[in-house]
Design an enzyme around this catalytic site. Structure first.
Site, short mmCIF file in Angstrom:
data_model
loop_
_atom_site.label_atom_id
_atom_site.label_comp_id
_atom_site.label_asym_id
_atom_site.label_seq_id
_atom_site.Cartn_x
_atom_site.Cartn_y
_atom_site.Cartn_z
N GLY A 305 38.21 31.22 41.96
CA GLY A 305 37.96 32.37 42.81
C GLY A 305 36.51 32.79 42.79
O GLY A 305 35.69 32.25 42.06
N GLY A 307 33.99 36.18 42.48
CA GLY A 307 33.92 37.57 42.09
C GLY A 307 32.69 38.25 42.65
O GLY A 307 31.95 37.68 43.46
N LYS A 326 33.36 31.66 33.88
CA LYS A 326 32.77 32.64 34.79
C LYS A 326 31.27 32.37 34.87
O LYS A 326 30.54 32.52 33.89
CB LYS A 326 33.02 34.06 34.26
N ASP A 423 36.74 49.77 35.32
CA ASP A 423 37.09 49.00 36.52
C ASP A 423 38.49 48.42 36.40
O ASP A 423 38.74 47.28 36.78
CB ASP A 423 36.08 47.89 36.75
#
Length: 631
Positions: A305, A307, A326, A423
Site C-alpha cells: 500500500g 501511505g 515501510k 492518529d
C-alpha cells in the site's frame, strides 16, 4: 564464584538481546560482548596451526549461511584445530552468518596468538582450540549481568526459578532443541520472560547439567533482583521483565486473553544519525541489501500500500520470516520528522496489541522501518468492504475493540513512556493471522514526561473525523485525545460506517450525533451493522455504544481514561455514567455534490486546516431534541 565482567561490556553474553549497533554507515557490525582467551600468555603459533586456524575460521564464515545456526568441525591432522560456532536460537540465516563472519574476522584481534579462544557477540558465539572440546561441558569460569530493578514480591524468586526450570526441561527433554524462550504472567499487569540455550554440540543431559549449574548461581547472586543473566562457555540463562528475544515459530504460552505489558528495554544505548539529528534508540539496524533482497528491490508485486509519507512492501527474510517494510519517500519533506518520531516512540515499546518494529535501515539516503507482517491487513479494509466485513461477527468485533483498548492503555499508563498516538483510526489498526488487533503507525505519536498530562502544538496533524475538538481547534492533546479517537473507532466498528462523511448519508448528521440521538431515544441498536443480526448480544452492543459515547464527549475532562474503559468493557454489572453530548464534527466541509468516485478511499494523515461543520447536528436534552445548524 566465576569472573565478574563489566555489565556494559558483556551484558548478556552470546545470547544478548536483539540489537545491532545503530550508527549510520554502510558496513554495520555486530556488537562485541567479550572474549575468553583461555591461555593467559601469548605464544608463537606454528605455521601449520595458523594455516588450519585460518581455514576453520573461513569455513565457519561460509557454513553459517546455510546451516541451522550452529555447526562444528576439525581441520588438520598433527596440528588439528577444532572449531565451533553457535548462533542464538532465534537467529538463523543471514543474521547468523553476518555475526559469525564478523566474529571469525575479529577473534585474532581479541585473542592474538592464542591456540584456544572463545568470543561472544550479540547474536553468536565462536570458539576454537587445539584440543577437542566438542560435547564437553564448561561451567567455569562464568559471567554474570544484573539489572537495576529489585523484585517487588518475594514470591517472584521462586516463581522465576520454577519458570526457568520449565524452560530447561523444554529445551532438553520436550523439544531437544537445546534452547527455549518463553514468557509467563506474574500477575494481571506484569509479565516475565526467559531464555535458555546451550552450545549445540552438547547432549541433552550435558545441556541440562550446564543450565542447572547456571541456575544454581541465581540465589547466591541475584535473589532480590528482577533481571539477570548468567553464562559460561557452553550455556546461558536469562530472565527479565521484557521480551529480549526475537519471536519465531515457537510461540509464547501467554494466553491470548491476558493484557500484555512487555515494554522493550534493550541492553545497549545507541544513536541513529539522520540528516537533521542524532536519535538515541535501542532499535536494531538491518542492512539495505537484506531489505532489497526481501522485497525484490521494492517491486510493485511486493507493494502492500501507499501511505502519507511513502510505501509499504511485503518482504521475506532469508530465515523465512515475513516482514512489512515501510519506505519513506525521498521526496517527502515532512516524512523525516515522522520517521524520527516513529523510531523514537515504538522502538521503546512492546505489547501484543502494538505492531512490532523489528529494525530500521538508513543506508544510501534511505529511511526504512521493518515491522512484523500482518497478513489480514487493516481493520479499515475489513470494516468498509461489503464482503470482508462478513468475517467480522460480533464476537470478533468485540475482541478487536478490547484489544485496541488494551493497546492504548499500555501506551497511556503501562509503558515506560506515556505515549499519545494522535492518529488512531481504522486504517492504523492492523490484524494478525488470528485477527488480533495491533495499533500501528506511530509517526505522529508524542511521548510525555513523568507528571505531564497535556501538551500544545501549532502544527495540528491527524485524520479528519477522528480528532478531538480541543486538539483540532486549539492544538491541545493528551491521553483524552486518543480516548476520543477510540470512541469514534468503536462506533465505526459497530456500525461499519465511516464517521468522516457520515452526515452525507441518508441520516443527514455525523455518526457521533446519530449514535447520540439513537441512544437518547433508547434505540441505539439501530446503529448496528445489519450483518451482526445473527451474532450480536444486545447488552454487549449497547454497552459498547454507551462507552463510545462517554469517550467522544465534547469536554475532555468528562471522558474516561483508558483504564476506566478497559474496566468498563470487562465488567458485566458496572453502572456506567451518563454521557454528555458529543463533540461537534471537526474536519473538512465536504460538499454533497462531490462524486463518490472523486472522494478518497483511504484516510491519510495530513496537516489539518480546521473548519467546523454542523450539518443538522442533533442533541437530546431531557425529552427535547435541539437542532443546531452552522452558518
Amino acid at each position: 564464584m566465576g569472573t565478574q565482567l563489566n555489565v556494559r561490556s558483556m551484558c548478556f553474553g552470546f545470547l544478548l538481546s536483539l540489537s545491532f549497533s545503530c550508527f549510520t554507515y554502510t558496513q554495520q557490525t555486530p556488537i562485541y560482548q567479550g572474549s575468553y582467551c583461555q591461555n593467559t600468555t601469548q605464544e608463537s603459533l606454528t605455521t601449520a596451526y595458523r594455516t588450519n586456524l585460518e581455514r576453520i575460521l573461513s569455513w565457519m564464515s561460509s557454513d553459517a549461511a546455510t546451516s541451522k545456526g550452529y555447526n562444528y568441525t576439525s581441520i588438520g591432522n598433527n596440528t588439528t584445530v577444532y572449531g565451533l560456532y553457535n548462533c542464538r536460537g532465534d537467529v538463523v540465516g543471514y543474521f547468523c552468518q553476518f555475526c559469525v563472519s564478523n566474529a571469525a574476522r575479529e577473534v585474532p584481534q581479541h585473542c592474538p596468538n592464542r591456540v584456544s579462544a572463545i568470543v561472544w557477540y550479540d547474536f553468536c558465539i565462536l570458539r576454537y582450540s587445539n584440543e577437542n572440546f566438542f560435547g564437553k561441558i564448561l561451567t567455569y569460569p562464568t559471567w554474570h549481568a544484573v539489572g537495576t530493578k529489585n523484585i517487588s514480591n518475594k514470591e517472584e524468586t521462586k516463581k522465576g526459578e520454577d519458570f526457568m526450570r520449565s524452560l530447561i526441561r523444554k529445551a532438553t527433554v520436550e523439544t531437544n532443541k537445546l534452547y527455549y524462550m518463553d514468557g509467563f504472567n506474574l500477575s494481571f499487569t506484569q509479565e516475565r520472560y526467559g531464555f535458555v540455550q546451550c552450545s549445540r554440540d552438547l547432549t541433552n543431559d550435558g545441556c541440562r547439567e550446564c543450565l542447572e549449574a547456571m541456575l544454581a548461581e541465581v540465589p547466591k547472586l541475584y535473589e532480590q533482583k528482577l533481571g539477570w543473566s548468567i553464562w559460561s562457555g557452553t550455556c546461558m540463562i536469562k530472565y527479565d521483565d521484557y521480551m529480549f528475544y526475537l519471536p519465531n515459530n515457537q510461540t509464547s504460552s501467554i494466553p491470548e486473553s491476558n493484557p500484555e505489558t512487555d515494554g522493550i528495554r534493550l541492553s545497549s544505548f545507541h544513536k541513529i544519525q539522520t540528516e537533521e539529528t542524532y536519535l538515541n534508540t535501542d532499535l536494531p539496524i538491518i542492512p539495505l541489501i537484506t531489505v532489497l533482497q526481501s522485497t525484490n528491490n521494492f517491486s510493485e508485486a511486493s507493494k502492500l500500500g501507499e501511505g502519507g509519507f511513502g510505501s509499504v512492501y511485503k518482504g521475506i527474510l532469508p530465515d523465512g520470516r515475513q516482514i512489512a517494510v515501510k519506505r519513506l519517500s525521498k521526496f517527502s519533506g515532512q516524512g523525516s520528522e515522522e520517521f524520527n518520531n516513529e523510531v523514537m516512540s515504538i522502538a521503546k515499546l512492546q505489547h501484543r496489541n502494538l505492531v512490532r518494529l523489528f529494525a530500521c535501515c538508513l543506508e544510501e539516503n534511505e529511511k526504512i522501518l521493518v515491522y512484523e507482517y500482518m497478513p489480514n491487513a487493516s481493520l479499515y479494509s475489513h470494516l468498509f468492504d461489503d464482503e470482508k466485513r462478513k468475517q467480522l461477527d460480533w464476537k470478533l468485533r468485540l475482541s478487536i475493540i478490547n484489544g485496541i483498548a488494551r493497546g492504548l492503555l499500555y501506551l497511556h499508563e503501562d509503558s515506560r513512556l506515556r505515549v499519545i498516538h494522535r492518529d488512531l483510526k481504522a486504517s492504523n489498526v492492523l490484524l494478525d493471522h488470528d485477527m488480533n488487533p495491533k495499533i500501528s503507525d506511530f509517526g505522529l505519536a508524542r511521548a510525555f514526561e513523568i507528571g505531564q498530562y497535556q501538551a500544545n502544538t501549532k502544527r495540528v496533524m491527524g485524520t479528519y473525523g477522528y480528532m478531538a475538538p480541543e486538539y483540532a481547534m486549539q492544538g491541545l492533546f493528551s491521553v483524552k485525545s486518543d480516548v476520543f479517537s477510540f470512541g469514534v473507532l468503536v462506533l465505526e466498528t459497530i456500525c461499519a460506517r465511516k464517521n468522516n462523511g457520515f452526515y452525507l448519508s441518508e441520516h443527514g448528521q455525523t455518526l457521533l450525533l446519530y449514535a447520540w440521538r439513537t441512544w437518547c431515544e433508547g434505540k441505539c441498536l439501530e446503529l448496528m451493522d445489519p450483518m451482526l443480526e445473527k451474532s450480536f448480544k444486545a447488552c454487549e452492543v449497547e454497552k459498547c455504544i454507551h462507552i463510545a459515547l462517554l469517550c467522544v464527549q465534547e469536554n475532555a475532562t468528562y471522558r474516561p481514561t483508558m483504564s476506566d474503559v478497559v474496566m468498563m468493557l470487562g465488567s458485566d454489572n458496572m453502572t456506567l455514567p451518563k454521557p454528555k453530548h458529543p463533540a461537534f464534527s471537526v474536519g473538512r466541509k465536504v460538499s454533497e455534490e462531490v462524486p463518490k468516485s472523486k472522494r478518497s478511499k483511504n484516510l491519510c494523515s495530513t496537516d489539518v486546516t480546521i473548519s467546523i461543520t454542523l450539518p443538522s447536528l442533533l442533541f437530546c436534552s431531557a425529552a427535547k431534541e435541539i437542532l443546531l445548524s452552522a452558518p
